[in-house]
Design a protein around this motif. Structure first.
Motif, PDB file in Angstrom:
ATOM      1  N   ASP A  16       0.876  -1.177   0.000  1.00  0.00           N
ATOM      2  CA  ASP A  16       0.000   0.000   0.000  1.00  0.00           C
ATOM      3  C   ASP A  16       0.908   1.219   0.000  1.00  0.00           C
ATOM      4  O   ASP A  16       1.929   1.219   0.674  1.00  0.00           O
ATOM      5  CB  ASP A  16      -0.858  -0.036   1.263  1.00  0.00           C
ATOM      6  N   ASP A  17       0.557   2.246  -0.775  1.00  0.00           N
ATOM      7  CA  ASP A  17       1.468   3.392  -0.844  1.00  0.00           C
ATOM      8  C   ASP A  17       1.203   4.419   0.240  1.00  0.00           C
ATOM      9  O   ASP A  17       1.927   5.388   0.365  1.00  0.00           O
ATOM     10  CB  ASP A  17       1.431   4.039  -2.234  1.00  0.00           C
ATOM     11  N   ASP A  18       0.154   4.219   1.031  1.00  0.00           N
ATOM     12  CA  ASP A  18      -0.160   5.186   2.080  1.00  0.00           C
ATOM     13  C   ASP A  18       0.431   4.720   3.406  1.00  0.00           C
ATOM     14  O   ASP A  18       0.056   3.677   3.932  1.00  0.00           O
ATOM     15  CB  ASP A  18      -1.678   5.330   2.197  1.00  0.00           C
ATOM     16  N   ASP A  20       0.140   5.739   6.475  1.00  0.00           N
ATOM     17  CA  ASP A  20      -0.754   5.604   7.628  1.00  0.00           C
ATOM     18  C   ASP A  20      -1.559   4.315   7.545  1.00  0.00           C
ATOM     19  O   ASP A  20      -1.733   3.618   8.543  1.00  0.00           O
ATOM     20  CB  ASP A  20      -1.695   6.815   7.710  1.00  0.00           C
ATOM     21  N   VAL A  21      -2.058   4.015   6.333  1.00  0.00           N
ATOM     22  CA  VAL A  21      -2.834   2.781   6.168  1.00  0.00           C
ATOM     23  C   VAL A  21      -1.918   1.566   6.403  1.00  0.00           C
ATOM     24  O   VAL A  21      -2.298   0.625   7.097  1.00  0.00           O
ATOM     25  CB  VAL A  21      -3.473   2.733   4.763  1.00  0.00           C
ATOM     26  N   PHE A  23       0.763   1.279   8.311  1.00  0.00           N
ATOM     27  CA  PHE A  23       1.114   1.050   9.711  1.00  0.00           C
ATOM     28  C   PHE A  23      -0.094   0.652  10.545  1.00  0.00           C
ATOM     29  O   PHE A  23       0.043  -0.090  11.513  1.00  0.00           O
ATOM     30  CB  PHE A  23       1.798   2.301  10.293  1.00  0.00           C
ATOM     31  N   LEU A  25      -2.541  -1.202   9.416  1.00  0.00           N
ATOM     32  CA  LEU A  25      -2.711  -2.627   9.103  1.00  0.00           C
ATOM     33  C   LEU A  25      -1.673  -3.452   9.851  1.00  0.00           C
ATOM     34  O   LEU A  25      -1.967  -4.514  10.401  1.00  0.00           O
ATOM     35  CB  LEU A  25      -2.546  -2.856   7.596  1.00  0.00           C
ATOM     36  N   ASP A  60      -3.323  -2.879  -2.312  1.00  0.00           N
ATOM     37  CA  ASP A  60      -4.138  -1.684  -2.549  1.00  0.00           C
ATOM     38  C   ASP A  60      -4.254  -1.470  -4.058  1.00  0.00           C
ATOM     39  O   ASP A  60      -3.315  -1.751  -4.798  1.00  0.00           O
ATOM     40  CB  ASP A  60      -3.451  -0.478  -1.894  1.00  0.00           C
ATOM     41  N   LYS A  62      -4.709   1.457  -5.542  1.00  0.00           N
ATOM     42  CA  LYS A  62      -4.017   2.678  -5.934  1.00  0.00           C
ATOM     43  C   LYS A  62      -2.605   2.672  -5.364  1.00  0.00           C
ATOM     44  O   LYS A  62      -2.401   2.789  -4.168  1.00  0.00           O
ATOM     45  CB  LYS A  62      -4.763   3.875  -5.387  1.00  0.00           C
ATOM     46  N   GLY A  64       0.309   4.786  -6.235  1.00  0.00           N
ATOM     47  CA  GLY A  64       0.943   5.865  -6.996  1.00  0.00           C
ATOM     48  C   GLY A  64       0.484   5.794  -8.440  1.00  0.00           C
ATOM     49  O   GLY A  64      -0.714   5.767  -8.705  1.00  0.00           O
ATOM     50  N   ASN A  65       1.416   5.713  -9.353  1.00  0.00           N
ATOM     51  CA  ASN A  65       1.055   5.660 -10.765  1.00  0.00           C
ATOM     52  C   ASN A  65       0.736   4.249 -11.255  1.00  0.00           C
ATOM     53  O   ASN A  65       0.454   4.049 -12.423  1.00  0.00           O
ATOM     54  CB  ASN A  65       2.184   6.249 -11.615  1.00  0.00           C
ATOM     55  N   ASN A  67      -1.527   0.727 -11.141  1.00  0.00           N
ATOM     56  CA  ASN A  67      -2.823   0.185 -10.770  1.00  0.00           C
ATOM     57  C   ASN A  67      -2.620  -1.209 -10.169  1.00  0.00           C
ATOM     58  O   ASN A  67      -1.985  -2.074 -10.779  1.00  0.00           O
ATOM     59  CB  ASN A  67      -3.695   0.124 -12.023  1.00  0.00           C
TER      60      ASN A  67
ATOM     61  N   GLN B 133      -8.626   7.572   3.175  1.00  0.00           N
ATOM     62  CA  GLN B 133      -7.351   6.997   3.628  1.00  0.00           C
ATOM     63  C   GLN B 133      -7.165   7.155   5.142  1.00  0.00           C
ATOM     64  O   GLN B 133      -7.025   6.158   5.838  1.00  0.00           O
ATOM     65  CB  GLN B 133      -6.167   7.627   2.883  1.00  0.00           C
ATOM     66  N   ALA B 137      -7.331   4.321   8.212  1.00  0.00           N
ATOM     67  CA  ALA B 137      -6.272   4.146   9.205  1.00  0.00           C
ATOM     68  C   ALA B 137      -6.846   4.295  10.609  1.00  0.00           C
ATOM     69  O   ALA B 137      -6.544   3.497  11.503  1.00  0.00           O
ATOM     70  CB  ALA B 137      -5.165   5.167   8.961  1.00  0.00           C
ATOM     71  N   THR B 140      -8.851   1.191  11.533  1.00  0.00           N
ATOM     72  CA  THR B 140      -7.987   0.031  11.767  1.00  0.00           C
ATOM     73  C   THR B 140      -7.231   0.182  13.083  1.00  0.00           C
ATOM     74  O   THR B 140      -7.125  -0.776  13.852  1.00  0.00           O
ATOM     75  CB  THR B 140      -7.004  -0.118  10.592  1.00  0.00           C
ATOM     76  N   TYR B 141      -6.732   1.407  13.332  1.00  0.00           N
ATOM     77  CA  TYR B 141      -6.013   1.640  14.599  1.00  0.00           C
ATOM     78  C   TYR B 141      -6.948   1.436  15.786  1.00  0.00           C
ATOM     79  O   TYR B 141      -6.534   0.916  16.826  1.00  0.00           O
ATOM     80  CB  TYR B 141      -5.434   3.049  14.637  1.00  0.00           C
ATOM     81  N   ASN B 169      -4.076  10.860  12.416  1.00  0.00           N
ATOM     82  CA  ASN B 169      -4.863  10.669  11.191  1.00  0.00           C
ATOM     83  C   ASN B 169      -6.104  11.532  11.152  1.00  0.00           C
ATOM     84  O   ASN B 169      -6.544  11.936  10.085  1.00  0.00           O
ATOM     85  CB  ASN B 169      -5.232   9.199  11.024  1.00  0.00           C
ATOM     86  N   ARG B 172      -5.002  14.688   9.877  1.00  0.00           N
ATOM     87  CA  ARG B 172      -4.795  14.623   8.427  1.00  0.00           C
ATOM     88  C   ARG B 172      -6.118  14.833   7.706  1.00  0.00           C
ATOM     89  O   ARG B 172      -6.208  15.616   6.748  1.00  0.00           O
ATOM     90  CB  ARG B 172      -4.196  13.255   8.083  1.00  0.00           C
ATOM     91  N   SER B 212      -2.205  10.758 -10.780  1.00  0.00           N
ATOM     92  CA  SER B 212      -1.771   9.354 -10.771  1.00  0.00           C
ATOM     93  C   SER B 212      -2.689   8.490 -11.629  1.00  0.00           C
ATOM     94  O   SER B 212      -2.248   7.508 -12.221  1.00  0.00           O
ATOM     95  CB  SER B 212      -1.659   8.832  -9.342  1.00  0.00           C
TER      96      SER B 212
END
Lengths: 218, 344
Positions: A16-18, A20-21, A23, A25, A60, A62, A64-65, A67, B133, B137, B140-141, B169, B172, B212
């Motif tokens: 996942d590139d996010d 926060d998501v 960590f 998880l 995930d 998404k 970044g660039n 899919n 997003q 988070a 989940t947290y 978060n 954010r 993106s």
């Protein structure tokens, strides 16, 4: 955050590139006893050798660039057989269909309930274990099969098609007693306890020849 | 600047007053008070204009009474009446002019707001994703925090980490909502000091998902010195979002060699000006030309209003700058924004 590659079973890969998501998880999965292996990009994932304990991947859509669904197809092409759970923020039916067709075991939309996610992981684990077992059995069967002689292989093909000893002797042009000896050797070399065992093993070897039949074709 | 013009107006009024005090044949000079009213009306509010008009009339009457104090009955009242009439007429016109200018400015604000709302509508899916997003988070947290605490040996460090992350978060999410609120507000605000690099970065962040989705490589390396300039933040942001969004929408395919190149530099040929180039390698101007692209209600998009670039050009020109569209040499379009560092 750096994770050492853990030794124990049940390693979950997170892609996942996010941050926060990722960590969140990581925290959830560790709280129930899994270990995690986190990647932020597909390049990072492809260049890092995956430990054999990896048994499930959270992907995930998404990245970044990139899919995630495209990447899932790429994984299949590269022969990566990890069970994949797709996680997306804005899933629709075409996306879900494409994901499942590309081999994902589950499709979750964000934000998800912890139980839903953990159930999906449990299902994937089950699938992974079954896969793992059948892989082992297949390997074993292939190894045993390799020890058979050419004639024994022919006899085995006839046995699993359900032919009687007499029919085998007639078909291969050998005596009944020879067939019986071959048969005993096959059972021993394939480590089969019964005919049923032998048939199950042959399933892994894809031996079944539809042209050989116990009954005469009409 | 303001003080100087104020001083000039006061001096002008005084000199007109002195002229009218000269022998009787000069008392038609009080007509000249219209110049004072005209000058005042350029900057002052309507109440001030009215007040100044009253003052001017008062001064004319006062000087008239001083000059003709010997023969107050047979004085040239026609001339006085004519001056007062002229002053009243100019005041009326100035007031009407101001009302119309204000209405026009208000219409422009409403139009700019409508354009921002359209942009927000277009971005709604991305905004939802952006808020989703941190929300994911947080959830989940929260689950994981409970699990750490429910263990037979609760792990307080992990649980505390979860709560800290929930806080982080939610901040954010709050900042994302704050940005949108800024774009959605009706008032455009007052001019402030703006960093060019920062505002370009912020605009790119708002369009992150669109960028993106089309696999666009945005090349913006804020090397060199950052340029600070004075402008209304939301208006400048609207310009960048509009121009970037046009570029993004011009890409028909999502292929890895799509790019948008943003370059900021000080102009050498115009002192105190800087320029921003936004270059893309999309399809360029099809149907449109670099000349007619700024025309109002001209759009090549299916549900475009055809006002985005018109509004941008208006905003930039109101700031004393220029907006130019060109064909890019190889492929695609090029937009050049020229802005002064200090807006008068």
């Amino acid at each position: 955050m750096f994770h050492k590659i853990p030794k124990e079973q049940n390693l979950i890969v997170i892609l996942d590139d996010d941050k926060d998501v990722q960590f969140s998880l990581d925290s959830l999965l560790r709280s129930v006893g899994f270990t995690t292996f986190i990647f932020s990009s597909t390049d990072e994932f492809l260049t890092t050798p995956l430990p054999p304990q990896a048994c499930c991947m959270l992907l995930d859509v998404k990245l970044g660039n990139v899919n995630g669904l495209d990447f899932l197809e790429e994984m299949a092409q590269r022969g990566l057989t990890l069970p994949v759970i797709i996680i997306t923020g804005h899933g629709d039916i075409p996306m879900a269909v494409r994901g499942i067709k590309s081999g994902a075991t589950d499709f979750l939309s964000k934000p998800y309930k912890d139980t839903v996610l953990l159930n999906a992981i449990a299902d994937s684990l089950e699938k992974w274990r079954n896969n793992q077992e059948s892989q082992e059995k297949k390997k074993q069967a292939t190894d045993y099969y390799a020890t058979l002689s050419q004639r024994e292989k022919e006899v085995m093909e006839c046995i699993i098609s359900g032919l009687m000893n007499k029919q085998i002797a007639d078909r291969l042009g050998i005596s009944l007693i020879t067939v019986k000896i071959h048969r005993a050797h096959i059972m021993k070399k394939m480590h089969a306890q019964s005919l049923a065992d032998l048939v199950r093993m042959s399933e892994y070897l894809n031996l079944h020849n539809k042209e050989i039949s116990r009954y005469k074709n009409k | 600047m303001r003080h100087l013009s104020l001083l000039f107006i006061v001096l002008l009024s005084l000199s007109i007053f002195c002229f009218t005090l000269l022998p009787p044949r000069h008392d038609a000079f009080s007509v000249l008070y219209v110049i004072v009213i005209f000058l005042v009306s350029q900057a002052a509010s309507r109440h001030v204009i009215k007040l100044i008009a009253c003052l001017c009339i008062g001064l004319s009457v006062f000087s008239f009474s001083l000059v003709h104090r010997d023969d107050i009955v047979h004085g040239p009242y026609t001339r006085l009446a004519l001056s007062i009439f002229a002053i009243l007429l100019v005041t009326l016109l100035a007031l009407r002019n101001q009302r119309i200018t204000e209405a026009l400015a208000k219409q422009k604000r409403i139009l700019a707001h409508a354009d921002r709302m359209l942009t927000l509508g277009y971005l709604s899916a991305s905004i939802a994703h952006e808020i989703n997003q941190p929300l994911t988070a947080i959830r989940t947290y929260a689950h994981s925090g409970v699990r750490w605490l429910k263990k037979t040996e609760p792990d307080l460090t992990e649980a505390l980490h979860c709560f800290g992350s929930i806080e982080k978060n939610s901040q954010r999410a709050e900042s994302i909502i704050g940005n949108i609120k800024n774009l959605a507000q009706k008032k455009s605000g007052i001019p402030e000091q703006i960093s060019v690099h920062q505002i370009i970065q912020e605009s790119c962040d708002i369009l992150k998902n669109e960028i993106s989705n089309k696999k666009i490589n945005v090349i913006f390396n804020p090397s060199g010195q950052d340029i600070q300039f004075c402008a209304v933040r939301i208006e400048i942001q609207q310009i960048f979002i509009n121009i970037l969004m046009n570029a993004i929408q011009a890409f028909k395919e999502s292929i890895p060699n799509n790019f948008i190149h943003i370059r900021v530099y000080d102009m050498t040929d115009r002192e105190n000006f800087f320029a921003i180039h936004v270059v893309d390698n999309a399809m360029g101007f099809i149907e449109a030309t670099p000349e007619n692209i700024f025309d109002a209600f001209f759009s090549t998009k299916q549900n475009g209003m055809g006002l985005g670039l018109t509004i941008c050009k208006g905003i930039i020109e109101a700031h004393g700058g220029r907006l130019i569209a060109e064909h890019n040499k190889l492929k695609g379009a090029k937009f050049i924004i020229q802005l002064p560092k200090h807006v008068s």
